[in-house]
Design a protein around this motif. Structure first.
Motif, short mmCIF file in Angstrom:
data_model
loop_
_atom_site.label_atom_id
_atom_site.label_comp_id
_atom_site.label_asym_id
_atom_site.label_seq_id
_atom_site.Cartn_x
_atom_site.Cartn_y
_atom_site.Cartn_z
N UNK A 1 -13.24 13.47 28.98
CA UNK A 1 -13.33 12.66 27.77
C UNK A 1 -14.72 12.15 27.45
N UNK A 2 -15.74 12.65 28.14
CA UNK A 2 -17.11 12.18 27.88
C UNK A 2 -17.52 12.59 26.47
N UNK A 3 -18.09 11.64 25.73
CA UNK A 3 -18.39 11.85 24.32
C UNK A 3 -19.67 12.59 24.06
N UNK A 4 -19.82 13.04 22.81
CA UNK A 4 -21.05 13.69 22.35
C UNK A 4 -21.48 13.06 21.03
N UNK A 5 -22.68 13.40 20.60
CA UNK A 5 -23.21 12.89 19.34
C UNK A 5 -22.86 13.84 18.20
N UNK A 6 -22.03 13.37 17.28
CA UNK A 6 -21.74 14.11 16.07
C UNK A 6 -22.63 13.68 14.91
N UNK A 7 -23.01 12.40 14.90
CA UNK A 7 -23.87 11.85 13.85
C UNK A 7 -24.85 10.88 14.50
N UNK A 8 -25.71 10.31 13.70
CA UNK A 8 -26.73 9.39 14.22
C UNK A 8 -26.14 8.10 14.75
N UNK A 9 -24.87 7.81 14.48
CA UNK A 9 -24.25 6.59 15.01
C UNK A 9 -23.83 6.73 16.46
#
Length: 469
Positions: free
Chosen positions: A278-286
């Protein structure tokens, strides 16, 4: 954003754009942390793996998923090296094909599958079945029998019915070695700070055995008493697109407490524990995800601290990154078909840019209200940035690919757009909605491209339609 029964695009305020989106000084520029490691622009043309997307589309058409092989392998190695005392299982549900399964094996990772189809791909790739884990909340007796026959290294048990099926399989084998190795998936009652559809450790959902109700302990007791089954340990997964270790800390505390209870009351040693992915990634600058090294250090400390407090030896740990490896390694390239401007509140205007794909190749915006970014990929522009919405060609008002982005104001039919971060779940969840043909996956590396999943054809589309036979 306020909800609306017809979807987020109809809610009050939906036409104003998110507060985090800032108008860029140069709408041609890439935001590096949203893209794969080899992505760059040369004279305004996007290159991935040394291949210009204009050349790629000329050869392979659009839309197309573009997979940066060096980036995928690099992210796999980063998790392998950061968690060198763990078993790292690549979560195949993010994106899996025969070639990717081979990359996973070559980079020294294990593989997590959750369906008979994913297991079939692993088998076709020649993956070492002892390094495969099998998930799923409704595995049939036939699927379990296939997994046991192939020698899958661990089956993650999700219900008492599944325990019964495995007991029957073990009995049919007549005590044959090796025993069927299993883990018990538990729900730790942790509310991950993510979309409700991808939060998986709270009590009211379909996965696992509840720790609170006592079902998890009973599942452990029953498996330990079953001849032919070998219990490796407990498994926990708290959700997806998670940016820090705080949720893992609470989950680890509760799962390790159950682990300690098993050791104390049942006098057994459980050698392993899986903390999920479940580790996240960057989809946008937020988005600001943690790196593998930081996650590894924090998770080691969490487990060590809890084990000291409980007075138990630490089990061997495993994790299951999927999105964090595949997600940033792929982008999707589209061709623009039409552009229209719509008047917004206060006299502002938004450009609706229609591309030749949509919710059939990326359902996540419609399904999860997911945010994406994009860039003009086939040329440089000197035009000012304009608030745009990238939409698909399907017969749905909610067929949106990128809800809000500043693109050059001169975007026109025939231009190429590229959306980063589409490696996880986009191809895996792709459909033939409106009888669309699913795009190819084109791997790029060192200036060369090769198709690893071909584009569907009209013959493929009609192959299962027996009405004309």
């Amino acid at each position: 954003m306020p909800s609306h029964e017809a979807g987020w695009a109809h809610a009050d305020g939906a036409l104003k754009g998110p507060s985090w989106l800032r108008e860029p000084a140069d709408p041609n520029a890439l935001v590096p942390h949203l893209w794969s490691q080899t992505a760059r622009k040369s004279d305004g043309v996007l290159e991935i793996g040394g291949v210009r997307v204009t050349d790629l589309v000329a050869e392979h058409g659009s839309p197309a998923y573009v997979l940066d092989e060096a980036d995928f392998r690099g992210r796999a190695r980063a998790f392998r090296d950061a968690f060198d005392d763990y078993d790292v299982f690549y979560a195949g549900k993010a994106f899996l094909c025969t070639e990717v399964a081979r990359w996973v094996a070559e980079e020294g990772l294990c593989l997590d599958v959750c369906s008979a189809g994913e297991l079939l791909v692993a088998q076709r790739a020649g993956f070492d079945m002892a390094r495969v884990g099998y998930h799923g909340n409704n595995k049939t007796a036939a699927e379990l029998a296939r997994a046991v026959e192939l020698g899958v290294g661990r089956i993650v048990v999700d219900s008492f019915h599944e325990v019964e099926r495995l007991e029957a399989l073990a009995a049919a084998r007549g005590g044959a070695d090796p025993r069927i190795r299993v883990m018990v998936r538990v729900t730790a009652g942790v509310e991950a700070h993510t979309h409700e559809y991808i939060a998986t450790a709270h009590e009211d959902q379909k996965f696992g055995f509840s720790i609170t109700s006592g079902d998890a302990f009973e599942a452990v007791r029953r498996i330990l008493a079953a001849p032919g089954l070998e219990l490796l340990g407990l498994h926990s997964h708290i959700g997806s697109q998670i940016f820090d270790s705080s949720g893992f800390e609470v989950a680890a505390r509760r799962v390790l407490a159950l682990h300690a209870r098993v050791v104390s009351e049942l006098d057994v040693v459980l050698p392993e524990m899986d903390l999920g992915g479940g580790f996240g990634i960057a989809y946008t600058t937020q988005d600001d995800p943690s790196q593998p090294g930081q996650l590894a250090g924090e998770m080691r400390e969490i487990v060590a601290r809890e084990c000291r407090a409980l007075g138990i030896a630490a089990p061997r740990l495993s994790i299951e990154p999927g999105r964090a490896i595949a997600g940033p390694s792929m982008c999707t390239v589209y061709s623009v078909g039409t552009v229209k401007e719509v008047a917004l509140d206060g006299g502002a205007r938004r450009s609706y840019v229609s591309v030749d794909g949509g919710m059939s190749d990326n359902i996540r915006t419609a399904l999860y209200d997911a945010d994406y970014s994009c860039t003009l990929a086939g040329r440089a522009s000197t035009a000012a940035p304009r608030l745009s919405r990238v939409v698909g060609k399907h017969c749905e008002a909610g067929d949106v690919v990128v809800k809000d982005e500043f693109l050059p104001a001169d975007v026109a039919p025939g231009d190429l757009l590229a959306v980063p971060g589409t490696g996880a779940y986009c191809r895996s969840m792709a459909s033939n909605y409106n009888h669309a043909l699913r795009p190819p996956v084109v791997a790029v590396r060192d200036g060369a491209s090769r198709v690893i999943v071909r584009r569907e054809t009209e013959d493929d589309l009609l192959a299962t339609d027996v009405g004309g036979a």
